[in-house]
Scaffold this motif. Structure first.
Motif, PDB file in Angstrom:
ATOM      1  N   MET A   1       0.843  -1.179   0.000  1.00 16.47           N
ATOM      2  CA  MET A   1       0.000   0.000   0.000  1.00 16.47           C
ATOM      3  C   MET A   1       0.891   1.245   0.000  1.00 16.47           C
ATOM      4  N   HIS A   2       0.506   2.241  -0.781  1.00 20.01           N
ATOM      5  CA  HIS A   2       1.292   3.470  -0.890  1.00 20.01           C
ATOM      6  C   HIS A   2       0.900   4.460   0.192  1.00 20.01           C
ATOM      7  N   GLU A   3       1.891   5.183   0.689  1.00 19.20           N
ATOM      8  CA  GLU A   3       1.656   6.183   1.722  1.00 19.20           C
ATOM      9  C   GLU A   3       1.150   7.473   1.078  1.00 19.20           C
ATOM     10  N   ILE A   4       0.083   8.041   1.641  1.00 26.54           N
ATOM     11  CA  ILE A   4      -0.428   9.324   1.168  1.00 26.54           C
ATOM     12  C   ILE A   4       0.459  10.415   1.750  1.00 26.54           C
ATOM     13  N   LEU A   5       0.982  11.283   0.906  1.00 30.84           N
ATOM     14  CA  LEU A   5       1.885  12.335   1.340  1.00 30.84           C
ATOM     15  C   LEU A   5       1.167  13.633   1.673  1.00 30.84           C
ATOM     16  N   ALA A   6       0.083  13.915   0.978  1.00 32.74           N
ATOM     17  CA  ALA A   6      -0.676  15.145   1.225  1.00 32.74           C
ATOM     18  C   ALA A   6      -2.027  15.034   0.534  1.00 32.74           C
ATOM     19  N   ILE A   7      -2.986  15.754   1.064  1.00 30.75           N
ATOM     20  CA  ILE A   7      -4.283  15.911   0.415  1.00 30.75           C
ATOM     21  C   ILE A   7      -4.424  17.403   0.167  1.00 30.75           C
ATOM     22  N   VAL A   8      -4.579  17.785  -1.083  1.00 30.71           N
ATOM     23  CA  VAL A   8      -4.596  19.192  -1.456  1.00 30.71           C
ATOM     24  C   VAL A   8      -5.965  19.560  -2.019  1.00 30.71           C
ATOM     25  N   PRO A   9      -6.715  20.409  -1.315  1.00 28.66           N
ATOM     26  CA  PRO A   9      -8.007  20.844  -1.836  1.00 28.66           C
ATOM     27  C   PRO A   9      -7.847  21.639  -3.128  1.00 28.66           C
ATOM     28  N   GLN A  10      -8.751  21.408  -4.058  1.00 40.17           N
ATOM     29  CA  GLN A  10      -8.819  22.170  -5.299  1.00 40.17           C
ATOM     30  C   GLN A  10     -10.218  22.737  -5.417  1.00 40.17           C
ATOM     31  N   LEU A  11     -10.310  24.063  -5.393  1.00 36.70           N
ATOM     32  CA  LEU A  11     -11.587  24.757  -5.451  1.00 36.70           C
ATOM     33  C   LEU A  11     -11.747  25.442  -6.794  1.00 36.70           C
ATOM     34  N   PRO A  12     -12.987  25.655  -7.236  1.00 35.34           N
ATOM     35  CA  PRO A  12     -13.203  26.370  -8.485  1.00 35.34           C
ATOM     36  C   PRO A  12     -13.040  27.875  -8.319  1.00 35.34           C
ATOM     37  N   SER A  13     -12.561  28.529  -9.357  1.00 40.03           N
ATOM     38  CA  SER A  13     -12.449  29.984  -9.395  1.00 40.03           C
ATOM     39  C   SER A  13     -13.105  30.481 -10.679  1.00 40.03           C
ATOM     40  N   VAL A  14     -14.008  31.431 -10.556  1.00 42.61           N
ATOM     41  CA  VAL A  14     -14.661  31.993 -11.740  1.00 42.61           C
ATOM     42  C   VAL A  14     -13.896  33.204 -12.277  1.00 42.61           C
ATOM     43  N   ASP A  15     -12.924  33.710 -11.513  1.00 42.35           N
ATOM     44  CA  ASP A  15     -12.142  34.881 -11.928  1.00 42.35           C
ATOM     45  C   ASP A  15     -10.770  34.790 -11.272  1.00 42.35           C
ATOM     46  N   PHE A  16      -9.773  34.356 -12.027  1.00 41.35           N
ATOM     47  CA  PHE A  16      -8.437  34.167 -11.465  1.00 41.35           C
ATOM     48  C   PHE A  16      -7.862  35.453 -10.866  1.00 41.35           C
ATOM     49  N   GLU A  17      -8.073  36.588 -11.500  1.00 43.84           N
ATOM     50  CA  GLU A  17      -7.520  37.844 -10.978  1.00 43.84           C
ATOM     51  C   GLU A  17      -8.129  38.177  -9.620  1.00 43.84           C
ATOM     52  N   ALA A  18      -9.437  38.027  -9.486  1.00 45.25           N
ATOM     53  CA  ALA A  18     -10.110  38.293  -8.213  1.00 45.25           C
ATOM     54  C   ALA A  18      -9.662  37.290  -7.151  1.00 45.25           C
ATOM     55  N   THR A  19      -9.499  36.025  -7.531  1.00 43.07           N
ATOM     56  CA  THR A  19      -9.044  35.001  -6.581  1.00 43.07           C
ATOM     57  C   THR A  19      -7.632  35.306  -6.102  1.00 43.07           C
ATOM     58  N   LYS A  20      -6.741  35.675  -7.020  1.00 43.58           N
ATOM     59  CA  LYS A  20      -5.373  36.026  -6.626  1.00 43.58           C
ATOM     60  C   LYS A  20      -5.382  37.189  -5.635  1.00 43.58           C
ATOM     61  N   ALA A  21      -6.136  38.209  -5.912  1.00 47.36           N
ATOM     62  CA  ALA A  21      -6.194  39.379  -5.028  1.00 47.36           C
ATOM     63  C   ALA A  21      -6.769  39.011  -3.670  1.00 47.36           C
ATOM     64  N   PHE A  22      -7.879  38.270  -3.651  1.00 49.32           N
ATOM     65  CA  PHE A  22      -8.534  37.928  -2.391  1.00 49.32           C
ATOM     66  C   PHE A  22      -7.626  37.111  -1.478  1.00 49.32           C
ATOM     67  N   TYR A  23      -7.007  36.077  -2.032  1.00 48.59           N
ATOM     68  CA  TYR A  23      -6.207  35.174  -1.201  1.00 48.59           C
ATOM     69  C   TYR A  23      -4.858  35.782  -0.797  1.00 48.59           C
ATOM     70  N   THR A  24      -4.249  36.586  -1.651  1.00 49.09           N
ATOM     71  CA  THR A  24      -2.954  37.177  -1.285  1.00 49.09           C
ATOM     72  C   THR A  24      -3.130  38.428  -0.436  1.00 49.09           C
ATOM     73  N   GLN A  25      -3.966  39.350  -0.865  1.00 50.43           N
ATOM     74  CA  GLN A  25      -4.101  40.630  -0.168  1.00 50.43           C
ATOM     75  C   GLN A  25      -4.931  40.525   1.109  1.00 50.43           C
ATOM     76  N   ASN A  26      -5.993  39.737   1.090  1.00 43.38           N
ATOM     77  CA  ASN A  26      -6.895  39.678   2.245  1.00 43.38           C
ATOM     78  C   ASN A  26      -6.546  38.573   3.233  1.00 43.38           C
ATOM     79  N   LEU A  27      -6.213  37.392   2.725  1.00 47.01           N
ATOM     80  CA  LEU A  27      -6.028  36.250   3.616  1.00 47.01           C
ATOM     81  C   LEU A  27      -4.566  35.888   3.869  1.00 47.01           C
ATOM     82  N   GLY A  28      -3.634  36.508   3.171  1.00 42.56           N
ATOM     83  CA  GLY A  28      -2.222  36.288   3.455  1.00 42.56           C
ATOM     84  C   GLY A  28      -1.600  35.061   2.819  1.00 42.56           C
ATOM     85  N   PHE A  29      -2.236  34.481   1.811  1.00 44.95           N
ATOM     86  CA  PHE A  29      -1.661  33.352   1.087  1.00 44.95           C
ATOM     87  C   PHE A  29      -0.586  33.864   0.128  1.00 44.95           C
TER      88      PHE A  29
END
Length: 115
Positions: A1-29
């Protein structure tokens, strides 16, 4: 059996520019990588990915649960984006939580064990 190294959530984005701004400027990603149909963010060694989506109703039905250590401090930092009907509260399942909606309608659920 293989070891799971990480589980990475993938969410939909309807506007990449808005998503980049929200997550970097507002949430600190940090935006680590950007491709025509994928954004890769990190925060505290954790990854969160976004895929290009043209249908907002899909994002409005997506969520991710994010466990944190100091929920009260994070709530204070993110208070401008906390969902008005999902403020900081102790839940019967033993977690203290609050929720944020991003620009695409994804629900981010932040939680910390009570006690």
């Amino acid at each position: 059996m293989h070891e799971i190294l990480a589980i990475v959530p993938q969410l939909p984005s309807v506007d990449f520019e808005a998503t980049k701004a929200f997550y970097t400027q507002n949430l600190g990603f940090t935006l680590e990588n950007e491709y025509p149909d994928l954004l890769i963010f990190t925060i505290n060694g954790q990854e969160l990915h976004f895929w290009k989506c043209n249908e907002r109703h899909i994002a409005e039905n997506s969520s991710v649960y994010i466990r944190v250590q100091d929920i009260d401090a994070l709530h204070e930092r993110y208070k401008a984006w906390v969902h008005p009907h999902a403020g900081l509260a102790d839940k019967p399942w033993g977690m203290r939580e609050f929720y944020v909606l991003d620009d695409s309608g994804n629900l981010l659920r932040f939680g910390c064990p009570i006690g």
